[in-house]
Write a protein that holds these residues in place. Structure first.
Motif, PDB file in Angstrom:
ATOM      1  N   TYR A   1      -3.062   4.016  14.351  1.00  0.00           N
ATOM      2  CA  TYR A   1      -3.158   4.630  15.677  1.00  0.00           C
ATOM      3  C   TYR A   1      -4.563   5.083  16.045  1.00  0.00           C
ATOM      4  N   HIS A   2      -5.469   5.248  15.049  1.00  0.00           N
ATOM      5  CA  HIS A   2      -6.802   5.789  15.342  1.00  0.00           C
ATOM      6  C   HIS A   2      -7.871   4.750  15.015  1.00  0.00           C
ATOM      7  N   PRO A   3      -8.783   4.483  15.944  1.00  0.00           N
ATOM      8  CA  PRO A   3      -9.795   3.441  15.710  1.00  0.00           C
ATOM      9  C   PRO A   3     -10.648   3.666  14.462  1.00  0.00           C
ATOM     10  N   ASP A   4     -10.909   4.927  14.112  1.00  0.00           N
ATOM     11  CA  ASP A   4     -11.811   5.210  12.998  1.00  0.00           C
ATOM     12  C   ASP A   4     -11.236   4.825  11.633  1.00  0.00           C
ATOM     13  N   ILE A   5      -9.909   4.671  11.540  1.00  0.00           N
ATOM     14  CA  ILE A   5      -9.316   4.400  10.232  1.00  0.00           C
ATOM     15  C   ILE A   5      -8.964   2.925  10.031  1.00  0.00           C
ATOM     16  N   LEU A   6      -9.199   2.096  11.043  1.00  0.00           N
ATOM     17  CA  LEU A   6      -8.744   0.705  10.969  1.00  0.00           C
ATOM     18  C   LEU A   6      -9.470  -0.076   9.883  1.00  0.00           C
ATOM     19  N   ARG A   7     -10.821   0.024   9.858  1.00  0.00           N
ATOM     20  CA  ARG A   7     -11.557  -0.739   8.856  1.00  0.00           C
ATOM     21  C   ARG A   7     -11.341  -0.187   7.452  1.00  0.00           C
ATOM     22  N   PRO A   8     -11.376   1.145   7.229  1.00  0.00           N
ATOM     23  CA  PRO A   8     -11.053   1.648   5.885  1.00  0.00           C
ATOM     24  C   PRO A   8      -9.683   1.203   5.384  1.00  0.00           C
ATOM     25  N   LEU A   9      -8.689   1.199   6.278  1.00  0.00           N
ATOM     26  CA  LEU A   9      -7.359   0.745   5.884  1.00  0.00           C
ATOM     27  C   LEU A   9      -7.386  -0.737   5.509  1.00  0.00           C
ATOM     28  N   ALA A  10      -8.022  -1.547   6.329  1.00  0.00           N
ATOM     29  CA  ALA A  10      -8.110  -2.982   6.025  1.00  0.00           C
ATOM     30  C   ALA A  10      -8.836  -3.210   4.702  1.00  0.00           C
ATOM     31  N   GLN A  11      -9.873  -2.421   4.450  1.00  0.00           N
ATOM     32  CA  GLN A  11     -10.633  -2.571   3.207  1.00  0.00           C
ATOM     33  C   GLN A  11      -9.781  -2.196   1.997  1.00  0.00           C
ATOM     34  N   VAL A  12      -8.987  -1.123   2.101  1.00  0.00           N
ATOM     35  CA  VAL A  12      -8.091  -0.742   1.011  1.00  0.00           C
ATOM     36  C   VAL A  12      -7.105  -1.873   0.716  1.00  0.00           C
ATOM     37  N   LEU A  13      -6.547  -2.445   1.769  1.00  0.00           N
ATOM     38  CA  LEU A  13      -5.591  -3.539   1.576  1.00  0.00           C
ATOM     39  C   LEU A  13      -6.271  -4.754   0.945  1.00  0.00           C
ATOM     40  N   GLY A  14      -7.513  -5.010   1.360  1.00  0.00           N
ATOM     41  CA  GLY A  14      -8.259  -6.109   0.765  1.00  0.00           C
ATOM     42  C   GLY A  14      -8.508  -5.888  -0.721  1.00  0.00           C
ATOM     43  N   THR A  15      -8.873  -4.657  -1.082  1.00  0.00           N
ATOM     44  CA  THR A  15      -9.113  -4.327  -2.490  1.00  0.00           C
ATOM     45  C   THR A  15      -7.843  -4.481  -3.313  1.00  0.00           C
ATOM     46  N   LEU A  16      -6.745  -3.962  -2.800  1.00  0.00           N
ATOM     47  CA  LEU A  16      -5.474  -4.072  -3.511  1.00  0.00           C
ATOM     48  C   LEU A  16      -5.063  -5.532  -3.693  1.00  0.00           C
ATOM     49  N   LYS A  17      -5.285  -6.326  -2.658  1.00  0.00           N
ATOM     50  CA  LYS A  17      -4.921  -7.743  -2.742  1.00  0.00           C
ATOM     51  C   LYS A  17      -5.813  -8.473  -3.744  1.00  0.00           C
ATOM     52  N   ASP A  18      -7.086  -8.064  -3.862  1.00  0.00           N
ATOM     53  CA  ASP A  18      -7.969  -8.651  -4.875  1.00  0.00           C
ATOM     54  C   ASP A  18      -7.409  -8.447  -6.274  1.00  0.00           C
ATOM     55  N   TYR A  19      -6.936  -7.254  -6.544  1.00  0.00           N
ATOM     56  CA  TYR A  19      -6.448  -6.920  -7.881  1.00  0.00           C
ATOM     57  C   TYR A  19      -5.021  -7.417  -8.129  1.00  0.00           C
ATOM     58  N   PHE A  20      -4.219  -7.437  -7.075  1.00  0.00           N
ATOM     59  CA  PHE A  20      -2.816  -7.822  -7.222  1.00  0.00           C
ATOM     60  C   PHE A  20      -2.509  -8.950  -6.232  1.00  0.00           C
ATOM     61  N   PRO A  21      -2.923 -10.173  -6.538  1.00  0.00           N
ATOM     62  CA  PRO A  21      -2.840 -11.271  -5.566  1.00  0.00           C
ATOM     63  C   PRO A  21      -1.426 -11.644  -5.137  1.00  0.00           C
ATOM     64  N   ASP A  22      -0.429 -11.343  -5.958  1.00  0.00           N
ATOM     65  CA  ASP A  22       0.953 -11.685  -5.588  1.00  0.00           C
ATOM     66  C   ASP A  22       1.635 -10.583  -4.777  1.00  0.00           C
ATOM     67  N   MET A  23       0.916  -9.534  -4.512  1.00  0.00           N
ATOM     68  CA  MET A  23       1.469  -8.385  -3.802  1.00  0.00           C
ATOM     69  C   MET A  23       1.806  -8.743  -2.347  1.00  0.00           C
ATOM     70  N   VAL A  24       2.962  -8.253  -1.877  1.00  0.00           N
ATOM     71  CA  VAL A  24       3.380  -8.411  -0.476  1.00  0.00           C
ATOM     72  C   VAL A  24       2.910  -7.187   0.299  1.00  0.00           C
ATOM     73  N   ILE A  25       2.354  -7.405   1.485  1.00  0.00           N
ATOM     74  CA  ILE A  25       1.886  -6.316   2.344  1.00  0.00           C
ATOM     75  C   ILE A  25       2.657  -6.363   3.658  1.00  0.00           C
ATOM     76  N   LEU A  26       3.306  -5.266   4.023  1.00  0.00           N
ATOM     77  CA  LEU A  26       4.028  -5.156   5.290  1.00  0.00           C
ATOM     78  C   LEU A  26       3.541  -3.926   6.040  1.00  0.00           C
ATOM     79  N   ILE A  27       3.090  -4.142   7.273  1.00  0.00           N
ATOM     80  CA  ILE A  27       2.602  -3.054   8.123  1.00  0.00           C
ATOM     81  C   ILE A  27       3.402  -3.070   9.423  1.00  0.00           C
ATOM     82  N   SER A  28       3.897  -1.897   9.816  1.00  0.00           N
ATOM     83  CA  SER A  28       4.703  -1.770  11.023  1.00  0.00           C
ATOM     84  C   SER A  28       4.042  -0.780  11.981  1.00  0.00           C
ATOM     85  N   ALA A  29       4.164  -1.047  13.275  1.00  0.00           N
ATOM     86  CA  ALA A  29       3.587  -0.121  14.258  1.00  0.00           C
ATOM     87  C   ALA A  29       4.241  -0.296  15.613  1.00  0.00           C
ATOM     88  N   ALA A  30       4.470   0.831  16.281  1.00  0.00           N
ATOM     89  CA  ALA A  30       4.826   0.797  17.698  1.00  0.00           C
ATOM     90  C   ALA A  30       3.545   0.538  18.486  1.00  0.00           C
TER      91      ALA A  30
END
Length: 346
Positions: free
Chosen positions: A265-294
């Motif tokens: 919901y907040h512009p300032d957290i979009l890139r940090p969130l994407a970066q966290v997901l990228g890092t997690l996916k690097d370490y756990f390549p088979d991991m499923v990621i689901l994001i929901s938003a109104a």
């Protein structure tokens, strides 16, 4: 209180589940059904008798619902000598009318327990709700956004419970921006995850998270599932992210599923969130990621674009089917505001 054991019609069970969730638009059973003496006895016992149910809605909500029930019954009476509203219902309305009510704006800030029933068959005995103590009508902004359950959480909860339970059962689940903890508690209990870590960036939200977990443990709603763990996690803290990853990798395990709802919901957290997901996916390549938003603004599209352009993800929108009528049996929420669930693939 297990209303399914009362032997009432599915429409009454649905009404009860909506009432205990305290939604605004209830599906009232027809007056011809409410007129039956055994149904009125059931309504009083399950909806209004505090000796039978310790998590009843607050008096203002009870009063609104009971008045409408009585109106529906009175409209259906054809023979006043034989048909009537029960004394129990009339007396309880009188009792409610004598309770001093707080100012609505003050009441909106008060934390109360809401019962979120999973979408299981109406005649299934022993269905346990997810209990969430929250300020459901809070006009949230800033640091308050994690203190109520939002539509995106309920949408993703429906999707996981009805369409993709295999993503959770026996898996290690990480929730980002867990807020009140509805999704983490659903995964830990009803969906039978192996482990769940519920994270949020704010200390006071994590305290509420822990309180909601304890509430469900104390009331045995996790169905012998392992209670979620709670961790305060700042998405800009690289050291904390690395520690999180190593705490899983060192024992030789991994995260199988990462979920997040209404966290873009907040512009300032979009890139940090994407970066966290990228890092997690690097370490756990088979991991499923689901994001929901109104979808209330363009921040969600900015988030997905950042994930795609900067971190090499592909975003795929999931088809979430919310049925009509009696098939819509739990996790009730409005879809007037569009809600999307995406999976991030790489």
């Amino acid at each position: 209180m297990d209303i399914s054991r009362a032997g009432v019609e599915p429409v009454v069970v649905k009404f009860y589940r909506q009432y205990m969730q305290q939604i605004n638009e209830l599906s009232y059973p027809p007056g011809s059904l409410l007129l039956a003496p055994d149904i009125q006895t059931c309504l009083y016992k399950y909806f209004f008798d505090a000796n039978q149910n310790k998590f009843l809605p607050p008096p203002r909500y009870q009063t609104k619902v009971l008045r409408q029930i009585i109106r529906e019954i009175e409209k259906s009476i054809k023979d006043p000598e034989e048909e009537q509203v029960s004394d129990q219902l009339y007396e309880h309305l009188g009792h409610l009318s004598g309770i001093p009510l707080p100012d609505p704006s003050e009441e909106a800030q008060q934390l109360r327990v809401h019962s979120y029933f999973p979408p299981l068959p109406y005649d299934e005995p022993g269905v346990q709700p997810v209990l969430i103590k929250e300020a459901h009508n809070l006009l949230s902004k800033g640091n308050n956004v994690g203190l109520r359950t939002w539509e995106g959480s309920l949408h993703l909860a429906w999707y996981l419970a009805t369409q993709r339970p295999e993503l959770v059962k026996g898996k290690n689940v990480l929730e980002l921006g867990a807020g009140t903890g509805l999704l983490s508690l659903l995964c830990a209990g009803h969906l039978r995850a192996s482990s769940v870590l519920a994270t949020d960036g704010l200390g006071h939200v994590c305290e509420c998270l822990e309180a909601n977990i304890e509430l469900n443990v104390e009331n045995n709603t996790l169905q012998n599932g392992r209670a979620p763990q709670v961790l305060q996690l700042d998405w800009t803290d690289r050291e904390a992210i690395d520690e999180l990853v190593q705490s899983v990798k060192n024992p030789g395990t991994s995260y199988d599923l990462v979920i997040g709802s209404d966290i873009t919901y907040h512009p300032d957290i979009l890139r940090p969130l994407a970066q966290v997901l990228g890092t997690l996916k690097d370490y756990f390549p088979d991991m499923v990621i689901l994001i929901s938003a109104a979808i209330r603004s363009d921040t969600f599209s900015h988030f997905t674009r950042t994930c795609i352009d900067e971190f090499g993800f592909t975003a795929m929108e999931e088809d979430v089917h919310i049925p009509d009528g009696l098939q819509y049996s739990g996790f009730f929420h409005s879809v007037i505001t569009p809600i999307k669930v995406i999976s991030l693939l790489r």
